[in-house]
Design an enzyme around this catalytic site. Structure first.
Site, PDB file in Angstrom:
ATOM      1  N   LYS A 188       0.833  -1.204   0.000  1.00 46.79           N
ATOM      2  CA  LYS A 188       0.000   0.000   0.000  1.00 46.79           C
ATOM      3  C   LYS A 188       0.876   1.266   0.000  1.00 46.79           C
ATOM      4  CE  LYS A 188      -3.801  -2.234  -0.471  1.00 46.79           C
ATOM      5  NZ  LYS A 188      -4.272  -3.281   0.295  1.00 46.79           N
TER       6      LYS A 188
HETATM    7  C1  PLP Z   1      -5.587  -4.103   0.605  1.00 50.79           C
HETATM    8  C2  PLP Z   1      -7.037  -3.847   0.575  1.00 50.79           C
HETATM    9  C3  PLP Z   1      -7.887  -4.172   1.656  1.00 50.79           C
HETATM   10  C4  PLP Z   1      -7.439  -5.011   2.810  1.00 50.79           C
HETATM   11  O1  PLP Z   1      -6.316  -4.564   3.470  1.00 50.79           O
HETATM   12  P1  PLP Z   1      -5.321  -5.656   4.141  1.00 50.79           P
HETATM   13  O2  PLP Z   1      -4.387  -4.771   4.907  1.00 50.79           O
HETATM   14  O3  PLP Z   1      -4.697  -6.393   3.032  1.00 50.79           O
HETATM   15  O4  PLP Z   1      -6.153  -6.511   5.035  1.00 50.79           O
HETATM   16  C5  PLP Z   1      -9.204  -3.802   1.582  1.00 50.79           C
HETATM   17  N1  PLP Z   1      -9.700  -3.155   0.510  1.00 50.79           N
HETATM   18  C6  PLP Z   1      -8.935  -2.842  -0.553  1.00 50.79           C
HETATM   19  C7  PLP Z   1      -9.549  -2.106  -1.695  1.00 50.79           C
HETATM   20  C8  PLP Z   1      -7.582  -3.204  -0.561  1.00 50.79           C
HETATM   21  O5  PLP Z   1      -6.834  -2.913  -1.633  1.00 50.79           O
END
Ligand code: PLP
Length: 377
Positions: A188
């Site tokens: 992210k």
């Molecule tokens: C990455 C992601 C999540 C979940 O986050 P995690 O930290 O992987 O649990 C939820 N929604 C979207 C759109 C994502 O890209």
């Protein structure tokens, strides 16, 4: 076919470290305190300050953030939650985790985000929440939805997993007053290794999530230290963010200005390099306001182009196969034409801070070759 392979172009996404992260983790390891600690609380304060909000509650992942936010909004069995099919499956799993059902909605073909119209026509008697997904990092204002739903006990929970640092007008995403969920997973915009954050709407909501993330145990650690028992006040899970992970996030936050600038420059470099390619449409993330998370294009003969790029050693991906077509979510399937068409055309190009302009030119030239070779042309 392109002959030289470029290592950074082989990865679709990749964390980018600034050098201070390892030392920060080593200091936490040396302290002997690895769980929810003062480091986690410092990370919460720093994120809140960065976003310009009164409070932020750190949790173990973006999925945990969504689950906690739905519980905080009192969404449960018998409730329907409006959610775009075009999202990561985590958004849908969080809805199922509270016993609610997803009401899948279509997406705008240009932005791949939901719109006021798409949400409003899906609102029904059992709608308890709407989860707009800030796709690729783009803010989703939903002004009419917010006006319409105010006073109707329908929560707006933003899935801002892609959008840490993005702006909604002049404010950072998270500062609009909606319950907002961030992910700090490995790829992210800001990473803790693994982690997430909820921006609560009130002190009561913040309190509830703080209990929930520590198995519903009400007392503080110092209170517990002096008694032979502990008090479980309510439902809870092991959803805390460890100090080890928070230390990584703190180090990343120190350099977020650089991250923001770099991701925007990379996205614009792609935009320029892709402009001359016929048949390629860039999914618009509003790079003037967002911190772009993805560089997505729509192409004809996507599967062939995908294979052609893989054969040329380019790390392409697809974000995402539509959720309403997934076997686990088939019960809630309905026709969503724009999402289904996007699902057949989207392709995510390598997008991370290790890429140079030369890598981008390399990716775009490989894309041009793969396109020319596809569709029997
Ligand atoms: C990455 C992601 C999540 C979940 O986050 P995690 O930290 O992987 O649990 C939820 N929604 C979207 C759109 C994502 O890209």
């Amino acid at each position: 076919m392109t002959t030289t392979s470029r290592p950074d172009a082989r990865r679709n996404a990749s964390p980018y470290l600034y050098g201070q992260e390892a030392g920060a983790v080593a200091r936490v390891l040396g302290s002997g305190q690895y769980g929810h600690t003062a480091v986690t609380e410092e990370f919460e304060r720093r994120v809140a300050g960065f976003l310009g909000v009164p409070d932020a509650v750190a949790v173990a992942s973006g999925t945990a953030a969504l689950h906690a936010a739905l519980l905080a909004a009192k969404v449960g069995p018998g409730d329907e939650v409006i959610v775009p099919s075009m999202t990561f499956c985590a958004t849908v799993q969080a809805i199922l985790a509270v016993g609610a059902t997803p009401r899948f909605v279509d997406a705008d073909p240009v932005t791949l985000c939901v719109t006021d119209e798409l949400v409003l026509e899906a609102v029904g008697d059992t709608t308890a929440a709407v989860i707009p997904v800030l796709f690729g990092g783009r803010a989703v204002p939903l002004t009419s939805v917010r006006d319409e739903l105010a006073g109707r006990h329908i929560a707006v929970i933003e899935d801002a997993a892609h959008a840490f640092g993005s702006r909604d007008g002049t404010r950072r995403v998270g500062a609009s007053g909606a319950l907002t969920c961030f992910s700090f997973g490995p790829i992210k915009n800001l990473t803790c290794g693994q982690g997430g954050m909820v921006i609560p709407r009130s002190p009561g909501e913040a309190d509830m999530i703080r209990r929930l993330r520590l198995l519903g145990v009400g007392q503080s650690q110092s209170e517990r230290a002096n008694t032979t028992t502990y008090r479980v006040d309510g439902f809870g899970l092991r959803y805390q963010l460890s100090g080890i992970n928070a230390a990584i996030g703190l180090a990343q936050l120190d350099h977020f200005n650089t991250t923001e600038h770099a991701r925007r420059c990379l996205w614009r470099a792609y935009q320029q390099a892709l402009a001359p390619l016929d048949g390629v449409t860039l999914v618009d993330v509003d790079a003037d306001h967002s911190v772009p998370h993805l560089c997505q294009v729509r192409v004809p003969h996507r599967d062939e182009v995908f294979a052609g790029l893989r054969a040329r050693d380019i790390g392409v991906g697809v974000h995402y196969p539509p959720n309403h077509l997934q076997p686990a979510f088939a019960t809630w399937r309905r026709p969503l034409p724009a999402t289904e068409q996007a699902g057949e055309e989207i392709l995510s190009l390598p997008f991370h801070q290790h890429l140079t302009e030369t890598d981008i030119d390399h990716v775009v030239s490989a894309l041009g070759q793969a396109l020319n070779a596809s569709g029997g042309a």
